[in-house]
Structures are given as C-alpha cells and as structure tokens.
Design a protein around this motif. Structure first.
Motif, PDB file in Angstrom:
ATOM      1  N   GLY A  96      30.802  35.353  40.863  1.00 43.67           N
ATOM      2  CA  GLY A  96      31.846  35.851  41.933  1.00 43.67           C
ATOM      3  C   GLY A  96      32.207  34.718  43.003  1.00 43.67           C
ATOM      4  N   ASN A 121      37.697  42.919  47.503  1.00 44.72           N
ATOM      5  CA  ASN A 121      36.280  42.385  46.649  1.00 44.72           C
ATOM      6  C   ASN A 121      35.215  43.236  47.335  1.00 44.72           C
ATOM      7  N   ALA A 166      36.356  33.780  43.473  1.00 38.15           N
ATOM      8  CA  ALA A 166      37.133  33.698  44.804  1.00 38.15           C
ATOM      9  C   ALA A 166      37.716  32.293  44.937  1.00 38.15           C
ATOM     10  N   LEU A 176      31.871  37.310  45.736  1.00 36.25           N
ATOM     11  CA  LEU A 176      33.283  37.266  46.065  1.00 36.25           C
ATOM     12  C   LEU A 176      33.664  37.535  47.753  1.00 36.25           C
ATOM     13  N   GLY A 230      30.519  41.014  43.275  1.00 34.82           N
ATOM     14  CA  GLY A 230      31.346  41.531  44.609  1.00 34.82           C
ATOM     15  C   GLY A 230      30.919  40.655  45.718  1.00 34.82           C
TER      16      GLY A 230
END
Length: 419
Positions: A312, A143, A316, A261, A258
C-alpha cells in the motif's frame, strides 16, 4: 496543505469523495470478496467477473473523455454519480453470482467516468505548485475508504447482507452527486470547436501517441495495472485457500493496505513536486513488485499483513506522481480524453490478465503465481527506469489551448491551423 484546504470548494470535495469512495469500496468488497465466499466462486468465476466488469470501461472508456472536455468535469462528475445511484440500486436485486456479474456490468464504466472527471478537476481548481498535494489529498481521501470501507462492508454484510452493501453504495453515490453540484471550477476553452466526437477522440489519441512523456507514463501505468489485475484474481483465493482464513480476514488485509496508502498520501502531500518525476515512478514500480511478491509469497498471516501494508505504501508512491505526470504532459483542454484513456487501461488489464491468471492457476499454485507476477513487475520497472533517463524535463503549467503552438501542432491535434 493548509492553504490548499482553504481553497474554495476543495475541502468539501475532499469530504464528499471520502464518503463516496467508502460506498464504492463497500460495493467492491461485496462483489469481489463476500460474493466469492457466499457463492463459493472459483478462479473461473472471478475471472468472468473481472472480464465482464472491465469490458464497458475498456471499450467505451476512451470515448468518455469527449463529454468531459465538452461539458467540463463538474457536470460529468454529477452525471456519473447519478448513474451510480441507479446501478447500485439494481444490484440489490441480485440473488446469484451470475446475476451480480450481469447487474454490475455498467458499474465499471460509471466508475471510470467518475474517476476521469475527478482527475480532471485539480488542474482547474488549484495552482500548478499545489497539483501534487491536491492529487495526494484526493487520493488519500479515496484511500481512507480502503481503510474504513472493508470494515463497514463487513458490518453491513453481517447485518444486512449483500443487499445492504449495495444500498449503502447508492446512498454514497448520492452524496458524491450533491458535492459535485457545489464545486466551482475555472472554465477552459475548447481545443476544437463544433467538431465530431470521432475527430476529438482521434485528437486525444494523437496527442498521447506523439508525446513521449505520455507514452512513457501509459506504458508504466499499463504494467502496474496488469499486476493489480492478477492480484485482484489471486487475493480472495490466497486468503481462502492458502491462509485458510475467512472473508473477515480478507477485509482486514484490505484495510491494512489502505492504511499504508493513506499514511503515504499524507506524506506525499508534504513532499510535493520532489516526487513527481519519472524516475521516482519507475522506482515505485520496482518496489511494488517486491512488496507484492512478499505479500502473496508467504503462508504466514503476520508476514502477509506486513507485506500488504508495504505494498500500500508503494502503490501510493506510484499512483499520485503518475497521475500528476499525465496532467502535466497534457493541455488542460485534453485532460478528459487523456485521463479517460488512463482509466480504460485498467479494465483492459483485467480483461487480458485475469483469464490468463485463471488458466495459470490450473498449472501452478496461488503463491507461485503471485511471486512470479511480482518478479515480472521488477523487470518492467528496471526497463522503464532506463527509458526515463531519456525523457526531457516535465512541463508545468501546460497552456489551455494547444493551438497556441505551431500550425503543425494544431493540425496534428485535430484542429485547424491558427490564423
């Protein structure tokens, strides 16, 4: 987390996968985003791209698990990365969107092979009590690539164009291959000796079919992958046509996604087994639908950035526990086949969803379709939450040899009765 990082070879694997994943994201952004802007691709072009990229992994993906279980994930990870070098170098020769589609054809299969091999490594490298943390940190390493990959992709694309992006991908695939050479894993005995590929594949499918925990997890994973496939089609069009922004904004949105994440992966590594439960995965599916709808349901760039960050975070919370459930519901000798089956579901989702999404876009707008996709994910999450309450306890420390159970179990898994 500190003791996990001190595990022999894990830190190097983490660093290597970070570099490799950054290169993969440079290629993904180049193919998915920059090419659509550069060649003015429409919904039909993007749908064709996702279908073509998904076909090899969807059709042949389950077969990849057999060599993983036969050769071990270390060797197959090395092979996958070397094949990735060749594929990325071929992509440097593309000078049209159609050529990109055709030359990227093997890439989906190679990435599925590498991903399934990587997913099979943590159970052989760390103890079961560290499995969630290992999955979270490896996921976090990949990530990090989503954070830096789009930024690096934008810089590379601005300086060297699409060719430079694919050269960078080839270089990072080589890093992944070198790291694979250095790792050391505990050997696992073969569940079925000297058998045919077809029988070993059938044994893996039989295990997935008869294990309720695996069936539940695969249904959940498939529903989420369908949402991801839809948004893979919609996101570039949303940035270009709804927000009226450039490919640089598209890259920045992926970076913010990202960041969510990565931060969540670090938190998951600390939370550990407390989140590796089916009900938490179901909650994550529900929230994923809500945040996804928030992201594509607005004309405000600021709200879009908030929505993609929250999406994000939730992805996760879904992905790490779901992967851990697949590993724990499966004997180690079957990890390659089960985790490869998991990797094949995502391209199937793309093959099924993106043509339907492109067709739907001829009738409704991008925002409406994004909100509808999120709403359907919420409904699916409620369904799997009710189903999760009927599941038994999640097993830990699965035995290496499924034949250690009853004669009936051994035969059902494709082997012979013990004794």
């Amino acid at each position: 987390m500190v003791s996990l990082l001190r595990t022999r070879g894990f830190g190097l694997l983490l660093a290597g996968e970070t570099v490799n994943a950054i290169g993969n994201w440079i290629a993904v952004i180049a193919i998915w985003g920059f090419a659509s802007f550069h060649f003015d691709a429409g919904p039909g072009d993007l749908a064709l791209l996702f279908v073509v990229l998904g076909i090899p992994g969807a059709v042949l993906g389950p077969l990849l698990g057999v060599p993983i279980d036969r050769l071990g994930p270390k060797r197959t990870l090395l092979i996958a990365n070397l094949l990735g070098v060749v594929s990325a170098l071929l992509l440097t020769q593309a000078d049209s969107f159609l050529q990109i589609v055709l030359l990227a054809l093997p890439l989906g299969l190679i990435e599925a092979f590498a991903a399934a091999s990587l997913d099979a490594i943590p159970p052989r490298m760390v103890g079961d009590d560290q499995l969630v943390a290992a999955n979270a940190l490896l996921g976090g390493a990949q990530n990090v690539a989503i954070v830096f990959g789009p930024i690096v992709a934008a810089l590379v694309n601005d300086r060297w164009g699409l060719e430079g992006a694919f050269l960078a991908d080839a270089a990072t695939f080589m890093v992944g291959a070198l790291v694979a050479l250095t790792i050391s894993l505990e050997p696992a005995p073969r569940a079925v000796e000297a058998d045919t590929t077809w029988r070993e594949l059938r044994a893996g499918l039989a295990l997935a079919r008869r294990t309720e925990g695996l069936r539940w997890t695969f249904v959940v994973v498939a529903s989420v992958y369908l949402l991801w496939a839809l948004f893979g089609l919609l996101e570039p069009l949303y940035v270009r046509d709804v927000l009226g922004e450039s490919d640089s904004v598209f890259a920045m949105l992926q970076t913010v996604f990202g960041v969510g994440l990565v931060l969540t992966s670090i938190a998951l590594a600390r939370l550990g087994d407390r989140v590796a439960r089916p009900r938490f995965v179901a909650y994550a599916v529900i929230v994923s639908g809500l945040t996804a709808a928030m992201y594509l349901g607005t004309r405000s760039l600021a709200v879009a950035f908030v929505g993609v960050f929250l999406w994000g975070v939730d992805v996760a919370f879904f992905y790490v526990p779901a992967k851990t459930l697949l590993q724990r519901y499966t004997p180690v000798t079957f990890h390659g086949r089960i985790l490869s089956l998991n990797q094949s579901i995502e391209p199937w989702a793309g093959i099924l969803m993106t043509p339907l999404g492109a067709l739907a876009l001829t009738l409704v707008g991008v925002r409406f379709l994004g909100v509808l996709g999120g709403a359907l994910a919420v409904v699916g999450g409620v369904f799997v939450l009710a189903w999760a309450r009927r599941l038994g306890p999640v097993p830990t420390g699965m035995p290496l040899d499924p034949a250690a159970g009853s004669s009936r179990d051994a035969v059902a898994l494709g082997g012979s009765a013990p004794g």
